[in-house]
Scaffold this active site. Structure first.
Site, PDB file in Angstrom:
ATOM      1  N   THR A  64      43.072 -33.340  -5.157  1.00  0.00           N
ATOM      2  CA  THR A  64      42.144 -32.992  -6.235  1.00  0.00           C
ATOM      3  C   THR A  64      41.591 -31.587  -6.027  1.00  0.00           C
ATOM      4  O   THR A  64      42.030 -30.856  -5.132  1.00  0.00           O
ATOM      5  CB  THR A  64      41.035 -34.069  -6.361  1.00  0.00           C
ATOM      6  OG1 THR A  64      40.280 -33.805  -7.554  1.00  0.00           O
ATOM      7  CG2 THR A  64      40.100 -34.092  -5.162  1.00  0.00           C
ATOM      8  N   LYS A  68      44.929 -28.442  -6.074  1.00  0.00           N
ATOM      9  CA  LYS A  68      46.106 -28.918  -6.821  1.00  0.00           C
ATOM     10  C   LYS A  68      47.232 -27.877  -6.895  1.00  0.00           C
ATOM     11  O   LYS A  68      48.399 -28.234  -6.904  1.00  0.00           O
ATOM     12  CB  LYS A  68      45.708 -29.369  -8.237  1.00  0.00           C
ATOM     13  CG  LYS A  68      44.979 -30.702  -8.251  1.00  0.00           C
ATOM     14  CD  LYS A  68      44.690 -31.175  -9.658  1.00  0.00           C
ATOM     15  CE  LYS A  68      44.058 -32.555  -9.649  1.00  0.00           C
ATOM     16  NZ  LYS A  68      43.870 -33.105 -10.995  1.00  0.00           N
ATOM     17  N   ASN A  89      49.203 -33.577  -8.021  1.00  0.00           N
ATOM     18  CA  ASN A  89      48.067 -34.442  -7.697  1.00  0.00           C
ATOM     19  C   ASN A  89      48.486 -35.620  -6.822  1.00  0.00           C
ATOM     20  O   ASN A  89      47.662 -36.437  -6.458  1.00  0.00           O
ATOM     21  CB  ASN A  89      47.374 -34.956  -8.973  1.00  0.00           C
ATOM     22  CG  ASN A  89      48.219 -35.957  -9.717  1.00  0.00           C
ATOM     23  OD1 ASN A  89      49.441 -35.906  -9.670  1.00  0.00           O
ATOM     24  ND2 ASN A  89      47.571 -36.876 -10.408  1.00  0.00           N
ATOM     25  N   ASP A 104      49.249 -36.377 -13.557  1.00  0.00           N
ATOM     26  CA  ASP A 104      48.193 -36.144 -14.563  1.00  0.00           C
ATOM     27  C   ASP A 104      48.798 -36.016 -15.957  1.00  0.00           C
ATOM     28  O   ASP A 104      48.273 -36.576 -16.928  1.00  0.00           O
ATOM     29  CB  ASP A 104      47.413 -34.856 -14.251  1.00  0.00           C
ATOM     30  CG  ASP A 104      46.347 -35.061 -13.174  1.00  0.00           C
ATOM     31  OD1 ASP A 104      45.921 -36.211 -12.957  1.00  0.00           O
ATOM     32  OD2 ASP A 104      45.950 -34.058 -12.555  1.00  0.00           O
ATOM     33  N   GLY A 130      43.592 -26.290 -13.382  1.00  0.00           N
ATOM     34  CA  GLY A 130      44.789 -27.070 -13.048  1.00  0.00           C
ATOM     35  C   GLY A 130      45.024 -28.215 -14.017  1.00  0.00           C
ATOM     36  O   GLY A 130      46.167 -28.469 -14.420  1.00  0.00           O
ATOM     37  N   TYR A 217      35.319 -38.637 -17.172  1.00  0.00           N
ATOM     38  CA  TYR A 217      35.171 -40.096 -17.349  1.00  0.00           C
ATOM     39  C   TYR A 217      33.807 -40.602 -16.889  1.00  0.00           C
ATOM     40  O   TYR A 217      33.483 -41.767 -17.066  1.00  0.00           O
ATOM     41  CB  TYR A 217      36.302 -40.854 -16.632  1.00  0.00           C
ATOM     42  CG  TYR A 217      36.552 -40.353 -15.228  1.00  0.00           C
ATOM     43  CD1 TYR A 217      35.747 -40.766 -14.166  1.00  0.00           C
ATOM     44  CD2 TYR A 217      37.566 -39.446 -14.977  1.00  0.00           C
ATOM     45  CE1 TYR A 217      35.963 -40.297 -12.898  1.00  0.00           C
ATOM     46  CE2 TYR A 217      37.790 -38.965 -13.693  1.00  0.00           C
ATOM     47  CZ  TYR A 217      36.991 -39.399 -12.662  1.00  0.00           C
ATOM     48  OH  TYR A 217      37.194 -38.920 -11.399  1.00  0.00           O
ATOM     49  N   GLY A 238      38.228 -39.862 -20.306  1.00  0.00           N
ATOM     50  CA  GLY A 238      39.301 -39.727 -19.325  1.00  0.00           C
ATOM     51  C   GLY A 238      39.584 -40.977 -18.503  1.00  0.00           C
ATOM     52  O   GLY A 238      40.406 -40.924 -17.581  1.00  0.00           O
TER      53      GLY A 238
HETATM   54  N1  NAP Z   1      40.681 -38.310 -16.267  1.00  0.00           N
HETATM   55  C1  NAP Z   1      41.470 -37.856 -15.335  1.00  0.00           C
HETATM   56  O1  NAP Z   1      42.375 -38.542 -14.832  1.00  0.00           O
HETATM   57  C2  NAP Z   1      41.297 -36.447 -14.867  1.00  0.00           C
HETATM   58  C3  NAP Z   1      42.352 -35.769 -14.219  1.00  0.00           C
HETATM   59  C4  NAP Z   1      42.167 -34.446 -13.839  1.00  0.00           C
HETATM   60  C5  NAP Z   1      40.939 -33.825 -14.065  1.00  0.00           C
HETATM   61  N2  NAP Z   1      39.934 -34.524 -14.670  1.00  0.00           N
HETATM   62  C6  NAP Z   1      38.648 -33.890 -14.975  1.00  0.00           C
HETATM   63  O2  NAP Z   1      38.897 -32.727 -15.724  1.00  0.00           O
HETATM   64  C7  NAP Z   1      37.901 -31.755 -15.454  1.00  0.00           C
HETATM   65  C8  NAP Z   1      38.550 -30.417 -15.174  1.00  0.00           C
HETATM   66  O3  NAP Z   1      39.345 -30.510 -14.017  1.00  0.00           O
HETATM   67  P1  NAP Z   1      40.018 -29.208 -13.352  1.00  0.00           P
HETATM   68  O4  NAP Z   1      40.617 -29.654 -12.086  1.00  0.00           O
HETATM   69  O5  NAP Z   1      40.879 -28.501 -14.310  1.00  0.00           O
HETATM   70  O6  NAP Z   1      38.690 -28.360 -13.062  1.00  0.00           O
HETATM   71  P2  NAP Z   1      38.478 -26.835 -12.657  1.00  0.00           P
HETATM   72  O7  NAP Z   1      39.791 -26.247 -12.220  1.00  0.00           O
HETATM   73  O8  NAP Z   1      37.331 -26.827 -11.711  1.00  0.00           O
HETATM   74  O9  NAP Z   1      37.981 -26.133 -14.020  1.00  0.00           O
HETATM   75  C9  NAP Z   1      38.771 -26.081 -15.145  1.00  0.00           C
HETATM   76  C10 NAP Z   1      38.328 -24.940 -16.034  1.00  0.00           C
HETATM   77  O10 NAP Z   1      37.093 -25.245 -16.637  1.00  0.00           O
HETATM   78  C11 NAP Z   1      36.476 -24.033 -17.052  1.00  0.00           C
HETATM   79  N3  NAP Z   1      35.092 -24.081 -16.607  1.00  0.00           N
HETATM   80  C12 NAP Z   1      34.644 -24.280 -15.336  1.00  0.00           C
HETATM   81  N4  NAP Z   1      33.298 -24.220 -15.314  1.00  0.00           N
HETATM   82  C13 NAP Z   1      32.893 -23.989 -16.582  1.00  0.00           C
HETATM   83  C14 NAP Z   1      31.624 -23.810 -17.203  1.00  0.00           C
HETATM   84  N5  NAP Z   1      30.501 -23.872 -16.485  1.00  0.00           N
HETATM   85  N6  NAP Z   1      31.603 -23.588 -18.538  1.00  0.00           N
HETATM   86  C15 NAP Z   1      32.732 -23.519 -19.275  1.00  0.00           C
HETATM   87  N7  NAP Z   1      33.962 -23.677 -18.733  1.00  0.00           N
HETATM   88  C16 NAP Z   1      34.028 -23.911 -17.414  1.00  0.00           C
HETATM   89  C17 NAP Z   1      37.253 -22.898 -16.392  1.00  0.00           C
HETATM   90  O11 NAP Z   1      38.090 -22.286 -17.373  1.00  0.00           O
HETATM   91  P3  NAP Z   1      37.699 -20.815 -17.985  1.00  0.00           P
HETATM   92  O12 NAP Z   1      37.229 -20.005 -16.821  1.00  0.00           O
HETATM   93  O13 NAP Z   1      38.982 -20.325 -18.547  1.00  0.00           O
HETATM   94  O14 NAP Z   1      36.647 -21.013 -19.008  1.00  0.00           O
HETATM   95  C18 NAP Z   1      38.104 -23.610 -15.369  1.00  0.00           C
HETATM   96  O15 NAP Z   1      39.330 -22.993 -15.088  1.00  0.00           O
HETATM   97  C19 NAP Z   1      37.075 -32.306 -14.294  1.00  0.00           C
HETATM   98  O16 NAP Z   1      35.907 -32.870 -14.805  1.00  0.00           O
HETATM   99  C20 NAP Z   1      37.956 -33.384 -13.711  1.00  0.00           C
HETATM  100  O17 NAP Z   1      37.203 -34.419 -13.100  1.00  0.00           O
HETATM  101  C21 NAP Z   1      40.095 -35.811 -15.088  1.00  0.00           C
END
Ligand code: NAP
Length: 258
Positions: A64, A68, A89, A104, A130, A217, A238
């Site tokens: 995670t 990733k 993942n 994912d 990611g 989620y 999610g």
């Molecule tokens: N349901 C599931 O199975 C599942 C699977 C994977 C992930 N998730 C959830 O998906 C979410 C994102 O995961 P991730 O791994 O991609 O996270 P991440 O890499 O930490 O962040 C994803 C993107 O969100 C944007 N971001 C971050 N902080 C922000 C803020 N304060 N305001 C606006 N945009 C912001 C950024 O894009 P920009 O800089 O381009 O704006 C960043 O690249 C998490 O909550 C995670 O728990 C759920």
């Protein structure tokens, strides 16, 4: 303990993860008392090879945030989807080294299938991390055009994320939102405990034709989903994706002999 197969999760932080409970329930249901699932907090991914050597009995891992993509240089091989997405993942230990997979994308696609209509030809994906890369890959793979939305979208014209053009939140006008009837939120904004936080998405332009998916989620209904639902949109959190990506990871580990 002899004969026990150890699985787990690496990331930083990992304390909030629902995966240990999800897998404990699964092992109980399946009567697999020979398998364990633990969290391993690994702040610095460059320590992964040493960690791996120190834990030779761990046979499978989930990966995670923030590792990733960062874990890729330490892997022996990648599944096709993981290679195309550029993020993993799920890992399987083989005699040659760790092999990475991305479940994912599969979990996301399966979770939205019951809600997808042929009007969902174009999608806005919020965030460029990611998980957004996996979601963009999954959507483009089924022929849905994607525009990614980033806080820094306008700063570099011609920028792509996972092959999708990137725009800024300030470019989300009514016409653009009405043209994209699928919206997928892929940022951590609105996660517990900051449940009143929301990305700067103008939800007033959403309508009954929209499907709005939030990968978050916890809480089950984010502010984004609440506002989208108030506009008449169909909403999905999610939770299903989380369960489905875990199903697929388990399938991969079982195929590998767990
Ligand atoms: N349901 C599931 O199975 C599942 C699977 C994977 C992930 N998730 C959830 O998906 C979410 C994102 O995961 P991730 O791994 O991609 O996270 P991440 O890499 O930490 O962040 C994803 C993107 O969100 C944007 N971001 C971050 N902080 C922000 C803020 N304060 N305001 C606006 N945009 C912001 C950024 O894009 P920009 O800089 O381009 O704006 C960043 O690249 C998490 O909550 C995670 O728990 C759920």
């Amino acid at each position: 303990m002899a004969g026990v197969k150890r699985l787990g999760l690496i990331g930083h932080p990992v304390g909030h993860s629902q995966s240990p409970r999800l897998f404990a329930d699964r092992f109980e249901r399946l009567g697999r008392h020979d398998v364990t699932y633990e969290t391993f907090d690994l702040p610095d991914i460059s320590n992964f090879p040493a960690w791996s050597q120190a834990h030779p009995d761990v046979v499978g891992l989930n990966v995670t945030v923030p590792h990733k993509s960062a874990v890729l240089p330490y892997l022996h091989g990648l599944g096709t989807e993981a290679e195309q997405i550029g993020a993993v993942n799920t890992l399987v230990r083989t005699p040659e080294g760790w092999v990475g997979h991305n479940t994912d994308a599969w979990g996301f696609r399966r979770s939205i299938q019951p809600f997808l209509k042929n009007t969902h030809e174009r999608a806005l994906v919020l965030g460029t991390g990611g998980s957004a890369a996996a979601i963009i890959w999954a959507l483009r793979d089924v022929g849905i055009d994607v525009v990614a939305v980033s806080r820094s979208g306008r700063s570099s014209e011609g920028r792509l994320h996972a092959g999708a053009p990137v725009v800024g939140y300030d470019e989300l006008n009514p016409a653009l939102i009405q043209h994209h009837l699928l919206v997928v939120h892929c940022t951590p904004v609105g996660m517990s405990p900051s449940t009143e936080d929301m990305v700067t998405f103008p939800t007033s332009h959403l309508g009954a034709g929209h499907l709005v998916v939030d990968l978050v989620y916890s809480p089950p209904q984010t502010r984004l989903l609440r506002e989208a639902q108030a506009q008449g949109a169909v909403v999905l959190n999610g939770q299903d994706m989380l369960r489905l990506q875990a199903d697929k990871a388990w399938e991969i580990w079982v195929e590998a002999g767990v």
